[in-house]
Scaffold this active site. Structure first.
Site, mmCIF file in Angstrom:
data_model
loop_
_atom_site.group_PDB
_atom_site.id
_atom_site.type_symbol
_atom_site.label_atom_id
_atom_site.label_comp_id
_atom_site.label_asym_id
_atom_site.label_seq_id
_atom_site.Cartn_x
_atom_site.Cartn_y
_atom_site.Cartn_z
ATOM 1 N N CYS A 79 0.834 -1.204 0.000
ATOM 2 C CA CYS A 79 0.000 0.000 0.000
ATOM 3 C C CYS A 79 0.873 1.260 0.000
ATOM 4 C CB CYS A 79 -0.977 -0.029 1.161
ATOM 5 S SG CYS A 79 -2.311 1.188 1.014
ATOM 6 N N HIS A 167 -3.834 -5.009 0.350
ATOM 7 C CA HIS A 167 -3.361 -5.489 1.655
ATOM 8 C C HIS A 167 -3.475 -7.016 1.720
ATOM 9 C CE1 HIS A 167 -2.875 -1.648 3.863
ATOM 10 N NE2 HIS A 167 -3.814 -1.222 3.043
ATOM 11 N N GLU A 169 -2.443 -8.861 4.103
ATOM 12 C CA GLU A 169 -2.493 -9.318 5.492
ATOM 13 C C GLU A 169 -3.905 -9.460 6.040
ATOM 14 O OE1 GLU A 169 -1.826 -4.782 5.718
ATOM 15 O OE2 GLU A 169 -1.386 -6.445 4.371
#
Length: 299
Positions: A79, A167, A169
């Protein structure tokens, strides 16, 4: 340990999640502030740049020196990290017409690149950014796009430097864990050997070496952190560990005696100290919560 990942935190709300996902891959990671780079980088086999609430276009854009990392170790920008790599290397980042936030699907995925191995067109990813990468730097290759974000993933030619706008994660990115595994295992060649058992064995061995035959006094609070520390120390030095549990008069009813019994059941050498009268005497007449907190800490 030579098999660690360094995660540089730019202030993202998701940074701890990156560390968690890495641990789920049985790889050890350490999170450091972007402006507190470790002096010795030889311990790290790969580096990840987190997201950030800041904009690379702003006067307050954080700009760490990556000269000892970029091109020398596998590097992944996430990001803000991706925008950082684009903006400060000849690309352009502009404000999006609308904040790009939420689920998206990859509309293009390059073939035959290990970074996106097993990631197919249509894979769901999670976006959360107000800026967008308009033009990639020279000497880069586009790896993936969504319908609204053309430069969703790219790499720098001739080096193991990758960047993704989404993202990986968060669980909304359905193949995010696979992306991280591809980067850490296929590209950085990291071993997936870090497990809770391995951590305990390593920690106990280090404690034995550092402490030797010395005695250790440990203050117990009854909480998880100090209890785990006590168990690890006990495994390392046994009877040379002396634990102290203090009753400050502010515990729950019967908690003092119950906690002492629990520690005895764990085989720990614990001494209880009832200092409730001393604490309560110093707190008498005080009503301000912050002042009370400081009194408790001082006593």
């Amino acid at each position: 340990m030579q098999n660690k990942v360094l995660i540089l935190d730019f202030g993202s709300q998701y940074t701890q999640l990156i560390g968690r996902r890495v641990r789920e891959l049985n790889i050890f990671s350490e999170i450091k502030p972007y402006n507190k780079l470790p002096k010795d980088l030889s311990e790290y086999k790969a580096v990840i740049l987190s997201g950030s609430p800041l904009s690379v276009r702003g006067d307050d854009a954080v700009h760490p020196d990556l000269s000892e990392i970029r091109g020398k170790k596998p590097l992944l920008g996430v990001c803000y990290g991706a925008q950082y790599l684009a903006h400060f290397n000849g690309g352009s980042v502009e404000k999006s017409n609308t904040r790009e936030y939420g689920r998206a699907n990859l509309s293009f995925v390059v073939e035959n690149d290990p970074f996106l191995d097993k990631i197919s067109t249509g894979s769901q990813v999670w976006m959360s950014h107000a800026d967008t990468i308009k033009h990639l730097p020279e000497n880069t290759t586009l790896l993936a796009s969504t319908h609204d974000v053309e430069n969703a993933a790219f790499k720098f030619d001739g080096e193991e430097t990758y960047a993704i706008q989404f993202h990986p994660e968060v669980y909304h990115s359905t193949d995010g864990k696979q992306v991280l595994e591809n980067f850490l295992v296929k590209i950085a060649k990291m071993e997936q050997s870090w497990t809770p058992d391995a951590f305990v064995d390593k920690t106990v061995a280090e404690l034995k070496e550092k402490i030797g035959n010395e005695k250790v006094i440990l203050g117990l609070s009854g909480g998880v952190d100090s209890s785990v520390a006590a168990v690890l120390l006990h495994k390392a030095i046994g009877k040379n560990l002396h634990c102290i549990f203090v009753n400050n008069g502010l515990l729950r009813k019967n908690e003092y005696t119950e906690v002492l019994k629990q520690y005895e059941g764990m085989g720990l050498n614990v001494k209880g100290v009832d200092a409730s009268a001393r604490f309560l005497n110093d707190l008498a007449g005080e009503s301000d919560p912050e002042t009370k907190r400081k009194i408790i800490g001082r006593v």
